[in-house]
Structure formats: structure tokens, C-alpha cells
Design a protein around this motif. Structure first.
Motif, PDB file in Angstrom:
ATOM      1  N   VAL A  13       0.840  -1.203   0.000  1.00  0.00           N
ATOM      2  CA  VAL A  13       0.000   0.000   0.000  1.00  0.00           C
ATOM      3  C   VAL A  13       0.875   1.253   0.000  1.00  0.00           C
ATOM      4  N   CYS A  14       1.873   1.278   0.873  1.00  0.00           N
ATOM      5  CA  CYS A  14       2.747   2.460   0.984  1.00  0.00           C
ATOM      6  C   CYS A  14       3.495   2.730  -0.318  1.00  0.00           C
ATOM      7  N   SER A  15       4.101   1.687  -0.889  1.00  0.00           N
ATOM      8  CA  SER A  15       4.859   1.878  -2.128  1.00  0.00           C
ATOM      9  C   SER A  15       3.942   2.165  -3.308  1.00  0.00           C
ATOM     10  N   GLY A  16       2.727   1.592  -3.292  1.00  0.00           N
ATOM     11  CA  GLY A  16       1.791   1.822  -4.389  1.00  0.00           C
ATOM     12  C   GLY A  16       1.309   3.260  -4.465  1.00  0.00           C
ATOM     13  N   VAL A  17       1.067   3.864  -3.311  1.00  0.00           N
ATOM     14  CA  VAL A  17       0.634   5.269  -3.280  1.00  0.00           C
ATOM     15  C   VAL A  17       1.725   6.162  -3.859  1.00  0.00           C
ATOM     16  N   TYR A  18       2.963   5.927  -3.434  1.00  0.00           N
ATOM     17  CA  TYR A  18       4.075   6.753  -3.913  1.00  0.00           C
ATOM     18  C   TYR A  18       4.283   6.606  -5.417  1.00  0.00           C
ATOM     19  N   ARG A  19       4.409   5.343  -5.886  1.00  0.00           N
ATOM     20  CA  ARG A  19       4.802   5.113  -7.276  1.00  0.00           C
ATOM     21  C   ARG A  19       3.685   5.445  -8.260  1.00  0.00           C
ATOM     22  N   GLY A  20       2.443   5.201  -7.850  1.00  0.00           N
ATOM     23  CA  GLY A  20       1.339   5.533  -8.736  1.00  0.00           C
ATOM     24  C   GLY A  20       1.284   7.020  -9.045  1.00  0.00           C
ATOM     25  N   ALA A  21       1.352   7.829  -7.996  1.00  0.00           N
ATOM     26  CA  ALA A  21       1.335   9.286  -8.188  1.00  0.00           C
ATOM     27  C   ALA A  21       2.552   9.748  -8.976  1.00  0.00           C
ATOM     28  N   ASP A  22       3.694   9.152  -8.678  1.00  0.00           N
ATOM     29  CA  ASP A  22       4.938   9.537  -9.353  1.00  0.00           C
ATOM     30  C   ASP A  22       4.868   9.259 -10.856  1.00  0.00           C
ATOM     31  N   MET A  23       4.377   8.083 -11.236  1.00  0.00           N
ATOM     32  CA  MET A  23       4.315   7.739 -12.658  1.00  0.00           C
ATOM     33  C   MET A  23       3.356   8.639 -13.424  1.00  0.00           C
ATOM     34  N   ILE A  24       2.226   8.922 -12.817  1.00  0.00           N
ATOM     35  CA  ILE A  24       1.241   9.777 -13.477  1.00  0.00           C
ATOM     36  C   ILE A  24       1.817  11.171 -13.718  1.00  0.00           C
ATOM     37  N   ILE A  25       2.447  11.744 -12.700  1.00  0.00           N
ATOM     38  CA  ILE A  25       3.030  13.083 -12.823  1.00  0.00           C
ATOM     39  C   ILE A  25       4.173  13.093 -13.838  1.00  0.00           C
ATOM     40  N   LEU A  65       4.157  13.450 -22.308  1.00  0.00           N
ATOM     41  CA  LEU A  65       3.053  14.158 -22.964  1.00  0.00           C
ATOM     42  C   LEU A  65       3.266  15.668 -22.975  1.00  0.00           C
ATOM     43  N   LYS A  66       4.259  16.138 -22.208  1.00  0.00           N
ATOM     44  CA  LYS A  66       4.623  17.566 -22.170  1.00  0.00           C
ATOM     45  C   LYS A  66       3.451  18.441 -21.755  1.00  0.00           C
ATOM     46  N   SER A  67       2.685  17.962 -20.785  1.00  0.00           N
ATOM     47  CA  SER A  67       1.522  18.732 -20.334  1.00  0.00           C
ATOM     48  C   SER A  67       1.206  18.362 -18.896  1.00  0.00           C
ATOM     49  N   ALA A  68       1.537  19.249 -17.962  1.00  0.00           N
ATOM     50  CA  ALA A  68       1.239  18.993 -16.551  1.00  0.00           C
ATOM     51  C   ALA A  68      -0.262  18.891 -16.316  1.00  0.00           C
ATOM     52  N   ARG A  69      -1.035  19.573 -17.162  1.00  0.00           N
ATOM     53  CA  ARG A  69      -2.492  19.535 -17.031  1.00  0.00           C
ATOM     54  C   ARG A  69      -3.027  18.118 -17.206  1.00  0.00           C
ATOM     55  N   LYS A  70      -2.361  17.293 -18.030  1.00  0.00           N
ATOM     56  CA  LYS A  70      -2.794  15.918 -18.253  1.00  0.00           C
ATOM     57  C   LYS A  70      -2.716  15.104 -16.968  1.00  0.00           C
ATOM     58  N   GLY A  71      -1.717  15.414 -16.127  1.00  0.00           N
ATOM     59  CA  GLY A  71      -1.593  14.727 -14.850  1.00  0.00           C
ATOM     60  C   GLY A  71      -2.753  15.050 -13.924  1.00  0.00           C
ATOM     61  N   ILE A  72      -3.140  16.316 -13.896  1.00  0.00           N
ATOM     62  CA  ILE A  72      -4.277  16.737 -13.066  1.00  0.00           C
ATOM     63  C   ILE A  72      -5.559  16.084 -13.567  1.00  0.00           C
ATOM     64  N   GLU A  73      -5.737  16.043 -14.900  1.00  0.00           N
ATOM     65  CA  GLU A  73      -6.915  15.399 -15.476  1.00  0.00           C
ATOM     66  C   GLU A  73      -6.967  13.920 -15.100  1.00  0.00           C
TER      67      GLU A  73
END
Length: 494
Positions: A408-420, A427-435
Motif C-alpha cells: 500500500v505504501c509503495s503503491g501510493v508513492y509510485r502511482g502518483a509519481d508515474m502519473i506526474i 506528454l509535455k503537459s502537466a495539465r494531463k496529470g491533473i486530469e
């Protein structure tokens, strides 16, 4: 007349064949454990499961060459550069052969060490021989199959691999059931299963020779093209630690019966992940082609559509799993009486870990397609470190369930990290991460809300027919958000 573009046809074949393979894998996976536990006991089942995880660690001798080779092949395959393709495949083949010899040596060492870890829980000679038997399939991957798998994956022919794997799995499982029923020992059963899997080599070799007449695995090797293999290796080691460490930690700190309980739940959730993986496996090659041939804006649009559908499907799978897991376990483990298999807390933890690990899948496919192995390797190391430290601490405090707290701990960190990372650097768009994060939030809220409503009507089925009827009822309600997503993509985002 209804027709599909070549790209859409390849996507359809990839998803359909993957889905069929995962269904067959899930069904075959559920068939053997009750037979093994009922015939040989939970300790033997735990032994087989833990050895499988130890062998998975030995696959690090592949050293990332598969991932690096696949990424390197996208361009020559897209441009029809046969000479460069063969040069990369030659380097890949030579590296796999060398890795195969190292893998074999490590298997022999494991056969000596493993019996010392499990002590008197099972026969030591039997556990040593089991390591050698289960190592056969791994050795075949290096010496025989790896180079063909790399070529077909890079050329968007994952459906060929899936169909061959499916046939081999059916054959292997059928022979295993027959041999168990006939009264053979577990060593003979697993040996026959392993030998059946070797048939994949003959089929894949024939297919490649037939459809790639100019392929040459003995050309002058281009080792520079797969120079990122050491960076891929870092990611592979990280993935091995995160996804394969639980059973290893349980084997060392707990017991083989605990390992068997974990393995049975893991079997169910692996089946869920495999079915969900049918919608992501093989997509990397399509993203890789898009990054090479399309504009960045078109790649963004393709990825956004895929991501939206994927999160809706993931929500459906895990909402269904959350509702149906314990009713299924009551039926599935009713004859497994030598240890306690009904553990609702363990099931909830598995659901949470599964959701977190699969949220990263679209971003992970994109990162691999772009070949950003070196740039993201330290992130993989951080994930593995978080996982191991938290898992060991969790086991020491909460018992074998504690390994899931590390996930759980590692999944929270890595999931957010990969998306950002994928949003900003590919994709060269920070907005895509927020979406993306908004899509995840909406999916979680919708499906969790439906789960809470459906739990009001929950009942415990007394047989598999009642369980299937319950699943159909839940599935119909859970499908409504997915239908909405497809209509939205078709009408609003066309």
C-alpha cells in the motif's frame, strides 16, 4: 459496411487475445490449488508458491534486455529497416543465451539453499528437486523463447504470443489434473506441466520463420541499441521486489501454511489483474509507434481516450472483486481445512493493493514506450525500498497480512509519481496529470458508492450457481458507469 483501420484492428486483436488468455489463465489457475491442497496439503502448496517467487527473483539475470530490445525495435520495424532489426535481434539472442547459463547456475544454488529455509516443514529432497523442476520453464525462456517474444511484442503481434501461451496452458493444466487424479507425486505433476510448456518454442519458432523470412538472429549484433538494458534492469529489480517479495518474506518470517493462505488469495487477485491486464498488455507497442510517427497532440488524445476507458474498467473489476471475494472464498476453500482461509481483512487489503498497483498501468505503458528507463530508474529503487522496509515492519507487527501494508505504501508513492512524470516529461503537459488524478477520483467515488449500496442486498450464496447469479446481478449494476464512459467518448469526444 463495418470495418476497422489497421491500427484499430491490431488493438482489437491484442485486447481480445489478451482477454481470452487471461480468462483461460484464471480458470486454469483456480483448478489446480484445491487439488494440490486436498491431495498434498497446504504446506506443499505453500512450498510450490514460494519457490515460484524465489525463481522469479532469479529472472533478474535477464538484465533488462527484453524491455530495452523491444523499445529499440520500434523504429526499425516502423521504417522497415531489416538490417537494423536483425542487428538488434542478434544482440538480444546472444544476451539471452548468456543469461540462460547464469540462470541455470543460480537455480542449482537455490536448490541447495531453499531446503535450509523451510527446515522440516516439507521433505528437503523434495523441495530441492522442486526447485529444479520449476526452473525448467524459466531456462526455456532464456535459451529458446525470449528472442521470439521480443520480436513479436515490438511488432504488435502480442496476440500470437497470447494464443500460443493459452494453448500451452490448457495442455499443461490438463496433464497436471490427469496425473494428480492418477496418484502421481507433486514432482511428477510439475515436471509434466513444465515439459508441456516447452511446446511453445516450436510454435513460435515456426511462426517467426514463416512470417519473417529475412529474420537473422546471427547477424552482426548491435549491442549499442540495447545499451539501456542496465536501466531496464533497475526497473525489473524494483518490480520483482514490489510484486514478488510478499511470499518470500512470509516464507522467511512466517510459515508455509501462511504462505499457502496468501497464495490462494493472491491467485484470485492475480486472476483479476490478468483479466484487467488484457486491456493494457500490448498497448505499449501502440504508444511507442504513436510517439515515433504521430504528433504529440495526437498522442495525447489517443492516450487520454485509453486512460479514461481503462480507469472505468478497473473500477468495475475491483468493485466486483470487493463484493464477491468472500462469498467465493467460502465456496472455494470449503475443503481446505488444515488452516484458516476465511480472512476478510486480508481480502480488503488485497483489493486496496490491486487498485493502487493498477492505477499506474497507463502511465507505465507510456513511460516504457518512450524508453525513459534511465530517467526513472531511481524512482523504481525508491519504490522497492519503501516496499521492503514497510513490509518487513508490517510482518513483524501484524503477521503475514503486514506484507500488504508495504505494498500500500509503495503503491501510493509510485502511482502518483508515474502519473506526474508521464504527463510532464512525455506528454509535455502537466495539465494531463491533473486530469488523470480527477478521472481516478471520480472512478473511485462512483464505484465505491455503488459498492456501499449493493452491500445492503448482499447474501452468502450456498453454491457456485448462486454465486454466478449474484455476480451477474452486481455486474449489471456496475456496468452502468462504463456504458456512460463509452457513450461520453463516442458522442462528446468524437
Amino acid at each position: 459496411m463495418f470495418s476497422l483501420s489497421p491500427r484499430k484492428k491490431e488493438v482489437f486483436l491484442t485486447v481480445a487475445s489478451n482477454l481470452l488468455l487471461q480468462i483461460v489463465t484464471a480458470v486454469c489457475g483456480f483448478i489446480l490449488p484445491p487439488l494440490v491442497i486436498g491431495t498434498f496439503g497446504s504446506s506443499v502448496n505453500g512450498m510450490v508458491s514460494s519457490i515460484t517467487q524465489f525463481i522469479a527473483y532469479l529472472n533478474i539475470v535477464e538484465a533488462g534486455v527484453g524491455g530495452a530490445s523491444i523499445a529499440a525495435l520500434y523504429k526499425p520495424l516502423a521504417l522497415g529497416d531489416t538490417a537494423e532489426r536483425n542487428a538488434i535481434l542478434s544482440a538480444t539472442s546472444k544476451f539471452y543465451t548468456r543469461s540462460g547459463f547464469l540462470f541455470t547456475i543460480l537455480i542449482l544454488i537455490l536448490a541447495i539453499v531453499y531446503p535450509l529455509l523451510v527446515g522440516s516443514q516439507v521433505d528437503r529432497l523434495q523441495s530441492a528437486l522442486m526447485v529444479l523442476v520449476l526452473g525448467i520453464t524459466g531456462a526455456a525462456e532464456f535459451f529458446l523463447i525470449g528472442k521470439y517474444r521480443v520480436l513479436l511484442t515490438a511488432d504488435k503481434k502480442v496476440y500470437v504470443i497470447s494464443l500460443v501461451q493459452m494453448c500451452a496452458l490448457i495442455l499443461s493444466t490438463s496433464f497436471a489434473v490427469v496425473f494428480i487424479k492418477a496418484g502421481f507425486g507433486i514432482l511428477v505433476v510439475k515436471l509434466v506441466s513444465a515439459l508441456m510448456f516447452l511446446a511453445r518454442y516450436l510454435v513460435l519458432a515456426f511462426y517467426v520463420r514463416l512470417h519473417y523470412p529475412k529474420v537473422n538472429f546471427h547477424a552482426e549484433p548491435d549491442r549499442q541499441a540495447i545499451s539501456q538494458s542496465k536501466n531496464v534492469l533497475v526497473h525489473q529489480i524494483g518490480a520483482l521486489v514490489v510484486f514478488n517479495s510478499p511470499l518470500v518474506i512470509i516464507t522467511i518470517f512466517c510459515s508455509l501454511k501462511d504462505a499457502s493462505v496468501y497464495a490462494v488469495y493472491s491467485l484470485i487477485f492475480n486472476a483479476v489483474n490478468l483479466l484487467l491486464g488484457a486491456f493494457s498488455n500490448g498497448m505499449q507497442s501502440f504508444f511507442g509507434e504513436s510517439l515515433v510517427t504521430d504528433s504529440i497532440e495526437r498522442t495525447r488524445n489517443i492516450f487520454a481516450r485509453y486512460e479514461t476507458v481503462y480507469f472505468a474498467i478497473e473500477g468495475w473489476f475491483y468493485a466486483m472483486t470487493y463484493l464477491l471475494i468472500m462469498p467465493f472464498m467460502k465456496l472455494y476453500t470449503k475443503n481446505m481445512t488444515d488452516t484458516q482461509y476465511m480472512q476478510p481483512v486480508l481480502a480488503v487489503l488485497f483489493v486496496l493493493v490491486g487498485v493502487l498497483n493498477n492505477l499506474r498501468s497507463p502511465a507505465n505503458q507510456l513511460i516504457n514506450a518512450a524508453g525513459h528507463f534511465k530517467k526513472t530508474q531511481w524512482r523504481s529503487v525508491a519504490e522497492a525500498a519503501i516496499n521492503v522496509v514497510c513490509s518487513i515492519a508490517g510482518v513483524m507487527i501484524f503477521g503475514f497480512k503486514g506484507v500488504l501494508l508495504g505494498a500500500v505504501c509503495s503503491g501510493v508513492y509510485r502511482g502518483a509519481d508515474m502519473i506526474i512524470y508521464s504527463s510532464r516529461h512525455i506528454l509535455k503537459s502537466a495539465r494531463k496529470g491533473i486530469e488523470c488524478l480527477l478521472k481516478i477520483a471520480v472512478s473511485c467515488i462512483v464505484f465505491f458508492g455503488i459498492c456501499r449500496l449493493m452491500q445492503i442486498t448482499v447474501f452468502m450464496p450456498e453454491n457456485y450457481v448462486q454465486w454466478i447469479l449474484l455476480a451477474i446481478m452486481y455486474g449489471g449494476v456496475m456496468s452502468l458507469p462504463i456504458v456512460f464512459v463509452f457513450i461520453y467518448r463516442k458522442v462528446v469526444c468524437k
